[in-house]
Motif scaffolding. Structure first.
Motif, PDB file in Angstrom:
ATOM      1  N   ARG A  48       0.848  -1.196   0.000  1.00 38.39           N
ATOM      2  CA  ARG A  48       0.000   0.000   0.000  1.00 38.39           C
ATOM      3  C   ARG A  48       0.888   1.252   0.000  1.00 38.39           C
ATOM      4  NH1 ARG A  48      -3.140  -1.498   3.890  1.00 38.39           N
ATOM      5  NH2 ARG A  48      -1.790  -0.715   5.534  1.00 38.39           N
ATOM      6  N   ASP A  49       1.941   1.247   0.821  1.00 41.93           N
ATOM      7  CA  ASP A  49       2.851   2.393   0.879  1.00 41.93           C
ATOM      8  C   ASP A  49       3.576   2.616  -0.444  1.00 41.93           C
ATOM      9  OD1 ASP A  49       2.282   3.206   3.458  1.00 41.93           O
ATOM     10  OD2 ASP A  49       4.088   2.339   4.349  1.00 41.93           O
ATOM     11  N   ARG A  51       2.724   1.703  -3.455  1.00 43.56           N
ATOM     12  CA  ARG A  51       1.797   2.165  -4.496  1.00 43.56           C
ATOM     13  C   ARG A  51       1.477   3.653  -4.318  1.00 43.56           C
ATOM     14  NH1 ARG A  51      -0.643  -3.206  -3.452  1.00 43.56           N
ATOM     15  NH2 ARG A  51       0.056  -4.518  -5.176  1.00 43.56           N
ATOM     16  N   GLN A  52       1.300   4.064  -3.077  1.00 47.86           N
ATOM     17  CA  GLN A  52       1.031   5.475  -2.806  1.00 47.86           C
ATOM     18  C   GLN A  52       2.265   6.319  -3.144  1.00 47.86           C
ATOM     19  OE1 GLN A  52      -0.317   6.312   1.180  1.00 47.86           O
ATOM     20  NE2 GLN A  52      -0.444   8.500   0.809  1.00 47.86           N
TER      21      GLN A  52
END
Length: 102
Positions: A48-49, A51-52
């Motif tokens: 998630r990190d 991708r952000q």
């Protein structure tokens, strides 16, 4: 990410959380927190990190994003897109290119 000890990953993540909050438009803190989550075995949070971080980096002018960061993002994104059970043991670390053999 200096002086990180594997037995203190929770504390390192908490410190990194503060940096991410202080610099919400910057991809580098998320890139670093990815590594901490990955080392702790928190693959979903790590991915998630990253991708952000990638999304933020793509919004910045190319001259504002360090080439090493771009390389890290590409390699780490690839580690998040592998089919389950085929993931690398460790994410691509920020490492200098290998020197040529003599």
């Amino acid at each position: 990410l200096t002086n990180v000890q594997l037995n203190q990953l929770d504390q390192a993540i908490q410190r990194c959380d503060k940096v991410v909050a202080a610099f919400p438009g910057q991809p580098q803190p998320l890139n670093e927190r990815f590594l901490l989550h990955w080392l702790k075995g928190e693959e979903q949070a790590a991915c998630r990190d990253i991708r952000q971080a990638d999304a933020l980096a793509r919004r910045l002018p190319p001259a504002k994003v360090d080439q090493q960061l771009r390389r890290d993002l590409e390699l780490r994104l690839a580690s998040c897109s592998e089919p389950a059970g085929q993931k690398p043991q460790r994410p691509a670390a920020a490492a200098a290119p290998a020197s040529p053999a003599r």
